[in-house]
Design an enzyme around this catalytic site. Structure first.
Site, PDB file in Angstrom:
ATOM      1  N   GLY A 235       0.954  -1.191   0.219  1.00 32.90           N
ATOM      2  CA  GLY A 235      -0.050   0.026   0.080  1.00 32.90           C
ATOM      3  C   GLY A 235       0.810   1.262  -0.012  1.00 32.90           C
ATOM      4  O   GLY A 235       2.091   1.039  -0.348  1.00 32.90           O
ATOM      5  N   SER A 236       0.352   2.427   0.729  1.00 33.19           N
ATOM      6  CA  SER A 236       0.901   3.611   0.574  1.00 33.19           C
ATOM      7  C   SER A 236       2.142   3.552   1.476  1.00 33.19           C
ATOM      8  O   SER A 236       2.244   2.781   2.509  1.00 33.19           O
ATOM      9  CB  SER A 236       0.081   4.632   0.794  1.00 33.19           C
ATOM     10  N   GLN A 238       2.784   6.003   3.683  1.00 30.21           N
ATOM     11  CA  GLN A 238       2.235   6.350   4.908  1.00 30.21           C
ATOM     12  C   GLN A 238       1.615   5.351   5.798  1.00 30.21           C
ATOM     13  O   GLN A 238       1.937   5.159   6.935  1.00 30.21           O
ATOM     14  CB  GLN A 238       1.157   7.473   4.540  1.00 30.21           C
ATOM     15  N   GLY A 240       2.101   2.279   5.378  1.00 30.68           N
ATOM     16  CA  GLY A 240       3.003   1.122   5.563  1.00 30.68           C
ATOM     17  C   GLY A 240       3.747   1.454   6.944  1.00 30.68           C
ATOM     18  O   GLY A 240       4.096   0.475   7.422  1.00 30.68           O
ATOM     19  N   GLU A 257       5.538  -3.491   1.027  1.00 34.41           N
ATOM     20  CA  GLU A 257       5.834  -3.102  -0.449  1.00 34.41           C
ATOM     21  C   GLU A 257       5.054  -1.739  -0.552  1.00 34.41           C
ATOM     22  O   GLU A 257       3.612  -1.610  -0.556  1.00 34.41           O
ATOM     23  CB  GLU A 257       5.350  -4.019  -1.570  1.00 34.41           C
ATOM     24  N   CYS A 291       2.590   0.360  -8.561  1.00 34.40           N
ATOM     25  CA  CYS A 291       3.788   0.852  -8.151  1.00 34.40           C
ATOM     26  C   CYS A 291       4.990   0.659  -9.016  1.00 34.40           C
ATOM     27  O   CYS A 291       6.043   1.397  -8.408  1.00 34.40           O
ATOM     28  CB  CYS A 291       3.824   0.097  -6.541  1.00 34.40           C
ATOM     29  N   GLN A 338      -8.716   9.480  -6.090  1.00 35.38           N
ATOM     30  CA  GLN A 338      -7.767   9.171  -7.011  1.00 35.38           C
ATOM     31  C   GLN A 338      -7.496  10.201  -8.178  1.00 35.38           C
ATOM     32  O   GLN A 338      -6.353  10.709  -8.570  1.00 35.38           O
ATOM     33  CB  GLN A 338      -7.366   7.756  -7.440  1.00 35.38           C
ATOM     34  N   GLU A 389       4.688  10.080  -5.597  1.00 36.78           N
ATOM     35  CA  GLU A 389       4.244   9.262  -6.523  1.00 36.78           C
ATOM     36  C   GLU A 389       2.763   9.739  -6.840  1.00 36.78           C
ATOM     37  O   GLU A 389       2.025   9.961  -5.752  1.00 36.78           O
ATOM     38  CB  GLU A 389       4.109   7.817  -5.639  1.00 36.78           C
TER      39      GLU A 389
HETATM   40  P1  ADP Z   1      -4.138   2.955  -1.136  1.00 36.85           P
HETATM   41  O1  ADP Z   1      -4.627   4.389  -0.787  1.00 36.85           O
HETATM   42  O2  ADP Z   1      -3.172   2.878  -2.339  1.00 36.85           O
HETATM   43  O3  ADP Z   1      -4.948   2.026  -1.214  1.00 36.85           O
HETATM   44  P2  ADP Z   1      -3.529   2.470   1.849  1.00 36.85           P
HETATM   45  O4  ADP Z   1      -2.040   2.335   2.236  1.00 36.85           O
HETATM   46  O5  ADP Z   1      -4.409   3.562   1.905  1.00 36.85           O
HETATM   47  O6  ADP Z   1      -3.079   2.813   0.132  1.00 36.85           O
HETATM   48  O7  ADP Z   1      -4.234   1.121   1.823  1.00 36.85           O
HETATM   49  C1  ADP Z   1      -3.518  -0.191   1.625  1.00 36.85           C
HETATM   50  C2  ADP Z   1      -4.287  -1.209   2.448  1.00 36.85           C
HETATM   51  O8  ADP Z   1      -3.985  -0.662   3.729  1.00 36.85           O
HETATM   52  C3  ADP Z   1      -5.837  -1.047   2.455  1.00 36.85           C
HETATM   53  O9  ADP Z   1      -6.192  -2.558   2.407  1.00 36.85           O
HETATM   54  C4  ADP Z   1      -6.112  -0.160   3.489  1.00 36.85           C
HETATM   55  O10 ADP Z   1      -7.544  -0.615   3.927  1.00 36.85           O
HETATM   56  C5  ADP Z   1      -5.084  -0.794   4.666  1.00 36.85           C
HETATM   57  N1  ADP Z   1      -5.053   0.157   5.669  1.00 36.85           N
HETATM   58  C6  ADP Z   1      -5.472   1.455   5.777  1.00 36.85           C
HETATM   59  N2  ADP Z   1      -5.134   1.977   7.018  1.00 36.85           N
HETATM   60  C7  ADP Z   1      -4.525   1.046   7.686  1.00 36.85           C
HETATM   61  C8  ADP Z   1      -3.919   0.839   9.263  1.00 36.85           C
HETATM   62  N3  ADP Z   1      -4.131   1.732   9.869  1.00 36.85           N
HETATM   63  N4  ADP Z   1      -3.455  -0.374   9.375  1.00 36.85           N
HETATM   64  C9  ADP Z   1      -3.401  -1.352   8.704  1.00 36.85           C
HETATM   65  N5  ADP Z   1      -3.925  -1.119   7.436  1.00 36.85           N
HETATM   66  C10 ADP Z   1      -4.595   0.032   6.714  1.00 36.85           C
END
Ligand code: ADP
Length: 491
Positions: A235-236, A238, A240, A257, A291, A338, A389
């Protein structure tokens, strides 16, 4: 909670349920999956899990862990292989569903589904290839066995951009090596994830080996990251970082990742057609929502103008439309937020230094999130568009004088996922392979991570922890045991 064989995957109200301890269970709220190509098209309704249900899912995975860890590798092979076969049989239906909920083209979506099936089948085989060593000790009469055991309960958290491939490449090795799983897909794309879990469960997984909790990250994320033995996240950056802090506080192992700002270097000696193909596919494939997208085009001065001219022509000719319509070459952006982010970066790039070609909001018959692909030319490496990004169909061009400057610009961000070079010089390609600070290097080939039998992952701010995919996946999903064995006195 245990499965009683009586719960149905879809409730009488049509809501797709979560899977906890082998039972399909309603959530506490409902998530409406929407088609980004046509927002009036409701893809389906999916149960949203509560924090309490997330805890139950972890408990169910923990209860199932000893049994699954001790199961026959043959059983694990058979289940993963059968699920892979079922996905291959259903590739048209699943591809259509994936394109409908995520917005990538039908061809891209079916390709992703097939890839997910192959990933399951690869790791099915891995279940039958246990790694271990039997060595002589330095002491006489003693042997040492080095074996690998499952880590335990793995929380798997995935993003929306590869709704079936990323879950597959985390879930398959987790299960193959004997771990039990709690899986939380992204809120935007529950349908493909739900189908994957239903197929795996139907292939014969014991209750609790794989649990699905569809829910909001902010509601249940911390529970999943603070109560498992291992956490695999994509994911992002932040999120991560938050996942990392939470998992480390619980002494869980972590694999992350995250983002990229991946360079594609084009040298003067490049084949122009190869360069334009690599850039077009790398920057705008999957609507740029990867990504691994080649979002920074680092172009030597001698080829710069010809390259920009040809790429612009091809980019503006891309047919943007409904993901599932025949002839569409680029689908819509995934959702309104997005789209707003993409437009924000386009405006910022224009204001900072660049000239933006394309990048207009597009209208189509249906109400969807359509954006013309964009190329920002005349940018400087320090511009925001070259540091952050975007995660959309937006690429920028930085002109450089030659190879040395190209390498410095390519390596000059906090990220390090993939880096590409287009050149006919063996020397330049070899040097780039050695000195790139990315985890994956592409030479005269478009950026991708499609090969499931080799490691996938990056360096620096892009990734953390052991690599995913291929044989390397064993590293994260197993833990080593060293046993000393003396025969004792014969007789
Ligand atoms: P994107 O915006 O690219 O989807 P995110 O990092 O926001 O990237 O989301 C990736 C995944 O992480 C999603 O399944 C989201 O629900 C999950 N997610 C969001 N907040 C948290 C958190 N605090 N802890 C664990 N997972 C989270």
């Amino acid at each position: 909670m245990t499965g009683n064989g009586r719960t149905e995957p879809i409730g009488p109200d049509g809501v797709h349920r979560n899977l906890i301890g082998g039972a399909w269970i309603d959530g506490v709220d409902i998530n409406q999956d929407v088609n980004p190509s046509d927002t009036s098209d409701a893809v389906g309704r999916y149960a949203l899990a509560s924090g309490e249900q997330a805890r139950e899912a972890v408990a169910a995975a923990r209860a199932a862990a000893p049994g699954w860890a001790g199961s026959s590798p043959l059983l694990r092979f058979e289940i993963l292989d059968a699920a892979g076969n079922e996905i291959l049989r259903s590739k048209e239906r699943l591809g259509d569903l994936l394109a409908r909920e995520e917005g990538k083209t039908l061809a891209e979506a079916v390709g992703e589904v097939v890839r997910a099936a192959h990933i399951l089948k690869f790791h099915a085989g891995q279940a039958l290839r246990p790694a271990g060593q039997l060595l002589d000790s330095i002491r006489p009469g003693v042997e040492v066995a080095v074996t690998r055991e499952p880590v335990g309960v793995v929380s798997i958290i995935t993003p929306w951009n590869f709704p079936i491939a990323i879950p597959a490449w985390k879930i398959a090795p987790a299960l193959a090596y004997g771990n039990t799983v709690v899986f939380k897909p992204a809120e935007l794309v529950p349908a493909s994830a739900w189908e994957l879990v239903r197929i795996l469960q139907a292939a014969g997984l014991p209750d609790g080996a794989l649990n699905l909790v569809m829910g909001r990250g902010r509601d249940i994320g911390d529970i999943l990251t603070s109560s498992a033995d291992a956490v695999s996240f994509t994911g992002s950056v932040q999120t991560g970082e938050r996942v990392l802090a939470s998992a480390q506080a619980a002494r869980a192992r972590v694999q992350l990742e995250m983002g990229g700002k991946n360079p594609l270097v084009i040298l003067d000696d490049a084949d122009l057609d190869v360069a334009v193909d690599c850039a077009l596919q790398g920057a705008y494939g999957s609507t740029g929502q990867r990504c691994t997208a080649s979002s920074r085009l680092v172009v030597a001065a001698g080829i710069h103008d010809r390259f920009v001219e040809h790429l612009t022509e091809r980019m503006l000719a891309l047919a943007v439309g409904d993901a599932r319509a025949a002839g569409t070459q680029m689908g819509p952006v995934v959702d309104a937020s997005q789209l707003a982010q993409d437009q924000k970066y386009i405006d910022l790039a224009r204001a900072e230094s660049g000239t933006v070609l394309g990048g207009r909001r597009l209208e189509r018959d249906a109400d969807g999130f359509y954006l013309e692909p964009a190329l920002v030319v005349g940018t400087r490496p320090e511009d925001t568009i070259n540091r952050e990004e975007v995660f959309g169909p937006v690429a920028s061009v930085v002109q450089v004088d030659g190879y040395d400057e190209a390498l410095a610009v390519a390596n000059g961000t906090e990220f390090g996922l993939t880096a590409g070079i287009v050149t006919t010089s063996l020397a330049a390609a070899g040097d780039f392979r050695r000195r790139s600070t990315a985890g994956m290097v592409m030479v005269n080939v478009a950026t991708a991570g499609v090969d499931f039998h080799v490691p996938f992952g990056g360096r620096q701010a892009s990734s953390y922890g052991p690599r995913e995919q291929g044989e390397q996946a064993r590293e994260f999903f197993t833990t080593v045991k060293t046993s000393y064995i003396a025969a004792g006195r014969p007789g």
